[in-house]
Design a protein around this motif. Structure first.
Motif, mmCIF file in Angstrom:
data_model
loop_
_atom_site.group_PDB
_atom_site.id
_atom_site.type_symbol
_atom_site.label_atom_id
_atom_site.label_comp_id
_atom_site.label_asym_id
_atom_site.label_seq_id
_atom_site.Cartn_x
_atom_site.Cartn_y
_atom_site.Cartn_z
ATOM 1 N N SER A 89 0.829 -0.919 0.246
ATOM 2 C CA SER A 89 0.174 0.246 -0.095
ATOM 3 C C SER A 89 0.968 1.152 0.033
ATOM 4 C CB SER A 89 -0.255 0.378 1.899
ATOM 5 O OG SER A 89 -1.583 -0.985 1.003
ATOM 6 N N ALA A 90 1.677 1.149 0.695
ATOM 7 C CA ALA A 90 3.052 2.913 0.752
ATOM 8 C C ALA A 90 3.720 2.738 -0.642
ATOM 9 C CB ALA A 90 3.895 2.327 1.950
ATOM 10 N N LEU A 91 3.820 1.330 -1.233
ATOM 11 C CA LEU A 91 4.318 1.742 -2.311
ATOM 12 C C LEU A 91 3.180 1.789 -3.440
ATOM 13 C CD1 LEU A 91 6.429 1.012 -4.814
ATOM 14 C CD2 LEU A 91 5.663 -1.092 -4.748
ATOM 15 N N LEU A 92 1.822 1.917 -3.467
ATOM 16 C CA LEU A 92 1.244 1.824 -4.584
ATOM 17 C C LEU A 92 1.139 3.665 -4.266
ATOM 18 C CD1 LEU A 92 -1.822 -0.237 -4.449
ATOM 19 C CD2 LEU A 92 -0.043 -0.130 -6.193
ATOM 20 N N ARG A 93 0.928 4.082 -2.489
ATOM 21 C CA ARG A 93 0.956 5.471 -2.843
ATOM 22 C C ARG A 93 1.580 6.714 -3.029
ATOM 23 N NH1 ARG A 93 -0.902 3.018 3.067
ATOM 24 N NH2 ARG A 93 1.021 4.108 2.804
ATOM 25 N N ALA A 155 2.155 -15.566 -6.924
ATOM 26 C CA ALA A 155 2.349 -13.652 -6.754
ATOM 27 C C ALA A 155 3.369 -13.425 -7.693
ATOM 28 C CB ALA A 155 3.560 -13.971 -5.617
ATOM 29 N N ARG A 156 3.863 -13.592 -8.370
ATOM 30 C CA ARG A 156 4.404 -13.615 -9.539
ATOM 31 C C ARG A 156 3.594 -12.743 -10.755
ATOM 32 N NH1 ARG A 156 9.450 -13.036 -11.821
ATOM 33 N NH2 ARG A 156 9.853 -12.826 -14.251
ATOM 34 N N GLN A 157 2.579 -13.403 -11.119
ATOM 35 C CA GLN A 157 1.143 -12.719 -11.938
ATOM 36 C C GLN A 157 1.046 -11.204 -11.414
ATOM 37 O OE1 GLN A 157 -1.074 -15.931 -12.666
ATOM 38 N NE2 GLN A 157 0.132 -17.073 -13.458
ATOM 39 N N ARG A 158 1.160 -11.709 -10.036
ATOM 40 C CA ARG A 158 0.473 -10.495 -9.315
ATOM 41 C C ARG A 158 1.207 -8.764 -9.403
ATOM 42 N NH1 ARG A 158 -2.834 -9.112 -3.055
ATOM 43 N NH2 ARG A 158 -3.721 -6.674 -4.446
ATOM 44 N N ALA A 159 2.660 -9.005 -9.341
ATOM 45 C CA ALA A 159 4.358 -8.205 -8.932
ATOM 46 C C ALA A 159 3.666 -8.405 -10.735
ATOM 47 C CB ALA A 159 4.962 -9.073 -9.275
ATOM 48 N N ILE A 160 3.671 -8.730 -11.808
ATOM 49 C CA ILE A 160 3.978 -8.673 -12.889
ATOM 50 C C ILE A 160 2.262 -7.699 -13.631
ATOM 51 C CG2 ILE A 160 3.388 -8.707 -14.840
ATOM 52 C CD1 ILE A 160 4.883 -11.412 -15.017
ATOM 53 N N VAL A 161 1.469 -7.768 -12.586
ATOM 54 C CA VAL A 161 0.113 -6.949 -13.031
ATOM 55 C C VAL A 161 0.238 -5.336 -12.242
ATOM 56 C CG1 VAL A 161 -2.236 -6.322 -12.785
ATOM 57 C CG2 VAL A 161 -1.430 -8.620 -13.619
ATOM 58 N N ASP A 162 0.707 -5.473 -11.297
ATOM 59 C CA ASP A 162 1.308 -4.185 -10.002
ATOM 60 C C ASP A 162 1.367 -3.559 -11.426
ATOM 61 O OD1 ASP A 162 -0.091 -5.376 -8.196
ATOM 62 O OD2 ASP A 162 1.011 -5.092 -6.431
ATOM 63 N N GLU A 191 -6.882 3.018 -6.494
ATOM 64 C CA GLU A 191 -8.223 2.699 -6.063
ATOM 65 C C GLU A 191 -7.894 1.382 -6.657
ATOM 66 O OE1 GLU A 191 -11.036 5.023 -7.330
ATOM 67 O OE2 GLU A 191 -10.829 6.848 -5.758
ATOM 68 N N ALA A 192 -7.221 0.587 -8.449
ATOM 69 C CA ALA A 192 -7.864 -0.229 -8.871
ATOM 70 C C ALA A 192 -7.266 -1.509 -8.095
ATOM 71 C CB ALA A 192 -7.428 0.054 -10.471
ATOM 72 N N LEU A 193 -5.672 -1.001 -7.998
ATOM 73 C CA LEU A 193 -4.710 -1.846 -7.850
ATOM 74 C C LEU A 193 -4.497 -2.398 -5.769
ATOM 75 C CD1 LEU A 193 -1.347 -0.590 -8.748
ATOM 76 C CD2 LEU A 193 -2.583 -2.841 -9.646
ATOM 77 N N SER A 194 -5.519 -1.116 -5.264
ATOM 78 C CA SER A 194 -6.070 -1.560 -3.494
ATOM 79 C C SER A 194 -6.494 -1.949 -3.693
ATOM 80 C CB SER A 194 -6.273 -0.008 -2.988
ATOM 81 O OG SER A 194 -5.482 0.551 -3.524
#
Length: 207
Positions: A89-93, A155-162, A191-194
């Motif tokens: 969350s901190a990274l996204l912000r 986890a890697r798939q979600r990291a790529i999407v992020d 918001e989408a990634l959160s």
């Protein structure tokens, strides 16, 4: 060459790399000459080839330096925030912020160097440094996802999407400048990634 001269030469080299890393993210590779790069470090361009074999070599080194700053940030987030969901969350912000949008010279290399790396020839120092940097970035992001109790593949798939979403959103936000649309892009991506991730097939999230 005496010890003082060697130390001074090493310091000058570091200064050129640091200046190039910043300018590369601000202007792109095509917008810089050797004279620009040396001048940014307060040096004359006549000494360039004492430190580097070519501008391409310097760009590759500068890209690696830029990615090093991103990796250090991710490592600090992991160290300071053991709760991986909080770290993410901190990274996204941070990443999807107006401040990051407006400071490309000190920002993420993944976004700032994407266009230059795409245009660079296969096997060029810049392309190689970029690919390595993205791989290392994904390792850090996957670690955050992995610690959330997910399998390594998911986890890697979600990291790529992020990463893909953050990079794309930041590029669009920068391209649209300091406008309401730019702010909307950053906010919508955050918001989408959160948003909570839906349960895998066959699970409804209930105990």
């Amino acid at each position: 060459m005496g010890r003082t001269s060697r130390a001074e030469a090493a310091r000058h080299r570091e200064e050129v790399v640091a200046a190039t890393s910043k300018l590369l993210r601000e202007r792109g590779a095509a917008g810089m000459s050797v004279q620009d790069l040396m001048g940014a470090a307060g040096l004359t361009h006549g000494g360039f080839y004492k430190h580097f074999s070519s501008k391409d070599e310097l760009l590759g080194i500068a890209a690696t330096t830029a990615f090093g700053e991103l990796l250090a940030l991710l490592d600090r987030l992991s160290d300071d925030l053991p709760d991986r969901a909080e770290a993410r969350s901190a990274l996204l912000r941070h990443y999807l912020s107006a401040e990051h949008r407006d400071t490309p010279g000190t920002g993420c290399a993944t976004t700032a160097l994407a266009a230059d790396a795409a245009r660079a020839s296969a096997g060029s120092p810049l392309r190689v440094s970029y690919a390595t940097g993205v791989q290392e970035t994904l390792k850090r992001l996957t670690g955050i996802e992995d610690a959330s109790g997910r399998g390594a593949t998911e986890a890697r798939q979600r990291a790529i999407v992020d990463l893909a979403t953050m990079v794309g959103a930041l590029m669009l936000a920068r391209a649209t400048g300091q406008t309401p649309l730019s702010e909307e892009i950053l906010q919508t991506a955050r918001e989408a990634l959160s948003a909570p991730v839906s349960a895998p097939d066959g699970e409804d999230g209930r105990c």
